[in-house]
Design a protein around this motif. Structure first.
Motif, PDB file in Angstrom:
ATOM      1  N   PHE A  17       0.827  -1.208   0.000  1.00  0.00           N
ATOM      2  CA  PHE A  17       0.000   0.000   0.000  1.00  0.00           C
ATOM      3  C   PHE A  17       0.863   1.261   0.000  1.00  0.00           C
ATOM      4  CE2 PHE A  17      -2.004   3.427   2.437  1.00  0.00           C
ATOM      5  CZ  PHE A  17      -3.155   3.646   1.675  1.00  0.00           C
ATOM      6  N   TRP A  18       1.962   1.208   0.764  1.00  0.00           N
ATOM      7  CA  TRP A  18       2.871   2.357   0.821  1.00  0.00           C
ATOM      8  C   TRP A  18       3.914   2.306  -0.295  1.00  0.00           C
ATOM      9  CZ3 TRP A  18       1.389   6.364   3.405  1.00  0.00           C
ATOM     10  CH2 TRP A  18       0.561   6.213   4.524  1.00  0.00           C
ATOM     11  N   ALA A  19       3.725   1.396  -1.244  1.00  0.00           N
ATOM     12  CA  ALA A  19       4.594   1.278  -2.429  1.00  0.00           C
ATOM     13  C   ALA A  19       6.029   0.932  -2.056  1.00  0.00           C
ATOM     14  CB  ALA A  19       4.561   2.560  -3.259  1.00  0.00           C
ATOM     15  N   LEU A  20       6.211   0.256  -0.920  1.00  0.00           N
ATOM     16  CA  LEU A  20       7.546  -0.186  -0.529  1.00  0.00           C
ATOM     17  C   LEU A  20       7.862  -1.568  -1.085  1.00  0.00           C
ATOM     18  CD1 LEU A  20       7.507   1.028   3.198  1.00  0.00           C
ATOM     19  CD2 LEU A  20       8.563   2.148   1.223  1.00  0.00           C
ATOM     20  N   LEU A  21       6.839  -2.277  -1.543  1.00  0.00           N
ATOM     21  CA  LEU A  21       6.998  -3.570  -2.217  1.00  0.00           C
ATOM     22  C   LEU A  21       6.101  -3.592  -3.442  1.00  0.00           C
ATOM     23  CD1 LEU A  21       7.126  -6.342   0.561  1.00  0.00           C
ATOM     24  CD2 LEU A  21       8.943  -5.715  -1.017  1.00  0.00           C
ATOM     25  N   TYR A  22       6.595  -4.176  -4.508  1.00  0.00           N
ATOM     26  CA  TYR A  22       5.881  -4.399  -5.757  1.00  0.00           C
ATOM     27  C   TYR A  22       5.544  -3.093  -6.476  1.00  0.00           C
ATOM     28  CZ  TYR A  22       5.386  -9.264  -4.304  1.00  0.00           C
ATOM     29  OH  TYR A  22       5.650 -10.544  -3.915  1.00  0.00           O
ATOM     30  N   VAL A  30       6.674  10.012  -0.691  1.00  0.00           N
ATOM     31  CA  VAL A  30       5.973  10.874   0.264  1.00  0.00           C
ATOM     32  C   VAL A  30       6.244  10.419   1.688  1.00  0.00           C
ATOM     33  CG1 VAL A  30       3.697  11.566   1.109  1.00  0.00           C
ATOM     34  CG2 VAL A  30       4.178  11.580  -1.341  1.00  0.00           C
ATOM     35  N   CYS A  31       6.090   9.114   1.960  1.00  0.00           N
ATOM     36  CA  CYS A  31       6.253   8.630   3.332  1.00  0.00           C
ATOM     37  C   CYS A  31       7.703   8.760   3.790  1.00  0.00           C
ATOM     38  CB  CYS A  31       5.751   7.195   3.463  1.00  0.00           C
ATOM     39  SG  CYS A  31       6.628   5.964   2.487  1.00  0.00           S
ATOM     40  N   ILE A  32       8.670   8.477   2.906  1.00  0.00           N
ATOM     41  CA  ILE A  32      10.071   8.591   3.303  1.00  0.00           C
ATOM     42  C   ILE A  32      10.457  10.056   3.509  1.00  0.00           C
ATOM     43  CG2 ILE A  32      12.448   8.259   2.520  1.00  0.00           C
ATOM     44  CD1 ILE A  32      11.583   5.680   1.220  1.00  0.00           C
ATOM     45  N   ALA A  73      12.648   1.253   5.338  1.00  0.00           N
ATOM     46  CA  ALA A  73      12.024   1.625   4.068  1.00  0.00           C
ATOM     47  C   ALA A  73      13.070   1.742   2.956  1.00  0.00           C
ATOM     48  CB  ALA A  73      11.265   2.938   4.229  1.00  0.00           C
ATOM     49  N   VAL A  74      14.199   2.349   3.270  1.00  0.00           N
ATOM     50  CA  VAL A  74      15.261   2.508   2.268  1.00  0.00           C
ATOM     51  C   VAL A  74      15.811   1.147   1.857  1.00  0.00           C
ATOM     52  CG1 VAL A  74      17.592   3.401   1.886  1.00  0.00           C
ATOM     53  CG2 VAL A  74      15.867   4.838   2.987  1.00  0.00           C
ATOM     54  N   LEU A  75      16.002   0.256   2.820  1.00  0.00           N
ATOM     55  CA  LEU A  75      16.496  -1.084   2.498  1.00  0.00           C
ATOM     56  C   LEU A  75      15.509  -1.840   1.615  1.00  0.00           C
ATOM     57  CD1 LEU A  75      18.092  -2.242   5.883  1.00  0.00           C
ATOM     58  CD2 LEU A  75      19.267  -1.608   3.781  1.00  0.00           C
ATOM     59  N   LEU A  76      14.215  -1.667   1.885  1.00  0.00           N
ATOM     60  CA  LEU A  76      13.208  -2.318   1.054  1.00  0.00           C
ATOM     61  C   LEU A  76      13.283  -1.821  -0.392  1.00  0.00           C
ATOM     62  CD1 LEU A  76      10.019  -2.498   3.324  1.00  0.00           C
ATOM     63  CD2 LEU A  76      11.139  -4.409   2.190  1.00  0.00           C
ATOM     64  N   GLN A  80      14.757  -4.200  -3.420  1.00  0.00           N
ATOM     65  CA  GLN A  80      13.394  -4.581  -3.803  1.00  0.00           C
ATOM     66  C   GLN A  80      13.345  -5.963  -4.442  1.00  0.00           C
ATOM     67  OE1 GLN A  80       9.215  -3.341  -4.557  1.00  0.00           O
ATOM     68  NE2 GLN A  80      10.786  -2.266  -3.464  1.00  0.00           N
ATOM     69  N   ASP A  81      14.236  -6.222  -5.380  1.00  0.00           N
ATOM     70  CA  ASP A  81      14.241  -7.515  -6.072  1.00  0.00           C
ATOM     71  C   ASP A  81      14.559  -8.657  -5.110  1.00  0.00           C
ATOM     72  OD1 ASP A  81      13.673  -6.174  -8.413  1.00  0.00           O
ATOM     73  OD2 ASP A  81      15.767  -6.080  -9.069  1.00  0.00           O
ATOM     74  N   GLY A  82      15.444  -8.392  -4.148  1.00  0.00           N
ATOM     75  CA  GLY A  82      15.786  -9.424  -3.182  1.00  0.00           C
ATOM     76  C   GLY A  82      14.606  -9.813  -2.311  1.00  0.00           C
ATOM     77  N   TYR A  83      13.856  -8.831  -1.823  1.00  0.00           N
ATOM     78  CA  TYR A  83      12.696  -9.118  -0.976  1.00  0.00           C
ATOM     79  C   TYR A  83      11.579  -9.780  -1.779  1.00  0.00           C
ATOM     80  CZ  TYR A  83      14.661  -6.511   2.952  1.00  0.00           C
ATOM     81  OH  TYR A  83      15.456  -6.090   3.993  1.00  0.00           O
ATOM     82  N   VAL A  84      11.344  -9.292  -2.987  1.00  0.00           N
ATOM     83  CA  VAL A  84      10.321  -9.906  -3.828  1.00  0.00           C
ATOM     84  C   VAL A  84      10.714 -11.347  -4.163  1.00  0.00           C
ATOM     85  CG1 VAL A  84       9.213  -9.824  -6.089  1.00  0.00           C
ATOM     86  CG2 VAL A  84       9.517  -7.720  -4.788  1.00  0.00           C
ATOM     87  N   GLY A  85      11.997 -11.568  -4.457  1.00  0.00           N
ATOM     88  CA  GLY A  85      12.466 -12.924  -4.717  1.00  0.00           C
ATOM     89  C   GLY A  85      12.307 -13.828  -3.516  1.00  0.00           C
ATOM     90  N   LEU A  86      12.519 -13.284  -2.316  1.00  0.00           N
ATOM     91  CA  LEU A  86      12.355 -14.071  -1.095  1.00  0.00           C
ATOM     92  C   LEU A  86      10.894 -14.447  -0.890  1.00  0.00           C
ATOM     93  CD1 LEU A  86      13.983 -15.200   1.267  1.00  0.00           C
ATOM     94  CD2 LEU A  86      13.627 -13.055   2.475  1.00  0.00           C
ATOM     95  N   ILE A  87       9.994 -13.515  -1.176  1.00  0.00           N
ATOM     96  CA  ILE A  87       8.562 -13.817  -1.069  1.00  0.00           C
ATOM     97  C   ILE A  87       8.179 -14.897  -2.073  1.00  0.00           C
ATOM     98  CG2 ILE A  87       6.242 -12.862  -1.409  1.00  0.00           C
ATOM     99  CD1 ILE A  87       7.327 -10.193  -0.361  1.00  0.00           C
TER     100      ILE A  87
END
Length: 375
Positions: A17-22, A30-32, A73-76, A80-87
Motif C-alpha cells: 500500500f505504501w509502495a515499498l513492495l511491488y 511521500v512517506c520517506i 524503508a530505504v532497504l526495502l 526490492q528484487d531481493g525481498y520480492v524474490g524471497l517472497i
C-alpha cells in the motif's frame, strides 16, 4: 500467489500500500520524505534543547525508532528484487509442502498461518495503542508539548497556529511510520518461522525413510532418489536462510547497537526519575525494546536449533542398513547439518538466545557502572 498465505499476506499488503513492495508510485517517496523531515526536526531539537537528561533519553528513543523506520524503508527500496524474490521463494516452497497432502505437514502449515496472522494483528494493535498514547500525552499536560520532541528552525512551534499544525502533522505521520516499521518486522519474523517449518518437514521426511523403505523390502533406486531429494531440500533451506540473513544482517546490527545503548540509558533513568508516571513510561519503553528484540532472537534461535536437529533426524533413518553409497549421502547430510542455517548479525555472529543473554549482561554491567558513578 502469496494472497492465500496468511503468514505474510497482511504484512505484504501494508508494505505494498505504501509502495515499498511491488508497486512503484509517489507514495513511497511521500512517506520517506515526511519521515525524514520529522527526523531532521528531532535532530535539531536534540542539539538545541535545554531539557533535562530524562527528556533527552526519552527523545533519543523516539529518534532511534524513526531512524530505524526510514532505514527499513530505504532497504526495502534498495533491495526490492531481493525481498520480492524471497517472497516468491517462500510462496513456491509453501505450495510444494501443501501439495504433499500430508496430515502432519498440513497441520504445521495451518499452525504457521494462524501464528503469523496472530503476530501481525497483535503487532499492529500494539502499534495502534502506541500511536494513541503519543497523541494523548500532550492532552494530559498543563503546558504545550508535542508527541515527539522536535524543533523547526526559525519557527516557534509552540505558538498558535504552528503548534496545532505541527501536532496534526506528527499525529498523521505516526500511524504511517507504524505501518512502515511494524509490518517489516513481522514479515522478517514470518520468513524465519517458515524456515523453521521447512526444517521440521525435512526432519519428518528423513525419519520416515525407514518406514517407507523397510529393510528387506526396499527398492534401492527409489530410496536413493528420495535421499537425493532430501539433500536438495536441505540445500534449498540453507540458501533460503542465507538470503534472509543477507538482506537483514546490517540492519539487525544497527538495531542491536542502538537498542543496547538505549536500554542502558533507560535503566539509568529508573534511578533518577522522581514521578510514578515517568517510571511507568520508562518501564513501557524498556518492555517494548525487550519484546521486539526477544521475538526476533527467539525465532532465529529456534531456526538454528531445528537446522541442527536435521542431523539427528538423518541419523534416525537407520542409515547403517543402507547400501554404502547411500550411507555416505546420509553422513554428508549429518556433517552439513553440524553447520546450521542461521541468521547472522553483521555477517559475524549468529542471532540466538545466547546473544540475547549477552546483550542483557552487557547492558546491566554498564548500568551498574553508571549507578556507581552517578548514584
Amino acid at each position: 500467489m502469496f494472497e492465500d498465505i496468511q503468514l505474510i499476506y497482511m504484512n505484504v499488503c501494508i508494505l505494498r500500500f505504501w509502495a515499498l513492495l511491488y508497486d512503484r508510485n509517489v507514495k513511497r517517496y511521500v512517506c520517506i520524505c515526511l519521515a525524514s523531515v520529522h527526523i531532521f526536526t528531532q535532530v535539531v531539537y536534540m542539539v538545541t534543547t535545554q531539557e533535562g537528561i530524562t527528556g533527552i533519553i526519552r527523545n533519543c528513543y523516539m529518534l532511534v525508532l524513526w531512524i530505524n523506520t526510514v532505514l527499513r524503508a530505504v532497504l526495502l527500496l534498495q533491495d526490492q528484487d531481493g525481498y520480492v524474490g524471497l517472497i516468491q521463494s517462500l510462496t513456491s516452497a509453501y505450495y510444494d509442502l501443501a501439495s504433499e497432502k500430508d496430515l502432519y505437514i498440513d497441520g504445521m502449515l495451518d499452525d504457521l498461518n494462524r501464528q503469523g496472522m496472530l503476530m501481525a494483528r497483535g503487532n499492529l494493535f500494539f502499534g495502534l495503542l502506541t500511536c494513541v498514547g503519543f497523541g494523548l500525552y500532550p492532552l494530559s499536560t498543563s503546558e504545550r508539548v508535542l508527541p515527539f520532541g522536535s524543533r523547526i528552525p526559525g519557527v516557534d512551534e509552540y505558538t498558535t497556529p504552528y503548534y496545532q499544525l505541527w501536532y496534526v502533522f506528527q499525529m498523521l505521520i505516526t500511524p504511517m511510520g507504524c505501518c512502515m516499521y511494524i509490518p517489516y518486522t513481522s514479515l522478517i519474523v514470518a520468513f524465519i518461522m517458515f524456515g523453521i517449518v521447512r526444517c521440521k518437514a525435512l526432519q519428518y521426511r528423513l525419519r520416515h525413510l525407514a518406514v517407507r523403505h523397510p529393510a528387506g523390502q526396499r527398492n534401492s533406486r527409489h530410496l536413493a532418489a528420495e535421499i537425493c531429494e532430501c539433500i536438495r531440500y536441505q540445500q534449498s533451506i540453507i540458501a533460503y536462510v542465507d538470503k534472509i540473513s543477507g538482506l537483514t544482517t546490517m540492519m539487525f546490527l544497527f538495531e542491536l547497537l542502538a537498542f543496547s545503548a538505549l536500554l542502558c540509558a533507560l535503566l539509568f533513568m529508573l534511578i533518577i526519575v522522581d514521578s510514578t508516571s515517568q517510571l511507568i513510561i520508562i518501564c513501557l519503553y524498556i518492555n517494548m525494546i525487550l519484546a521486539q528484540i526477544l521475538a526476533l532472537y527467539w525465532y532465529a534461535n529456534e531456526l538454528r536449533e531445528q537446522s541442527l536437529a536435521v542431523a539427528m533426524a538423518a541419523y534416525d533413518t537407520e542409515w547403517y542398513t543402507f547400501e554404502i553409497p547411500l550411507r555416505k549421502n546420509i553422513l554428508f547430510m549429518i556433517l552439513r547439518a553440524q553447520r546450521p542455517a542461521s541468521i547472522f548479525l553483521g555477517n559475524v555472529r549468529p542471532i540466538n538466545l545466547e546473544l540475547f543473554q549477552n546483550l542483557l549482561n552487557t547492558t546491566y554491567t554498564f548500568f551498574t557502572v553508571l549507578k556507581r558513578v552517578y548514584g
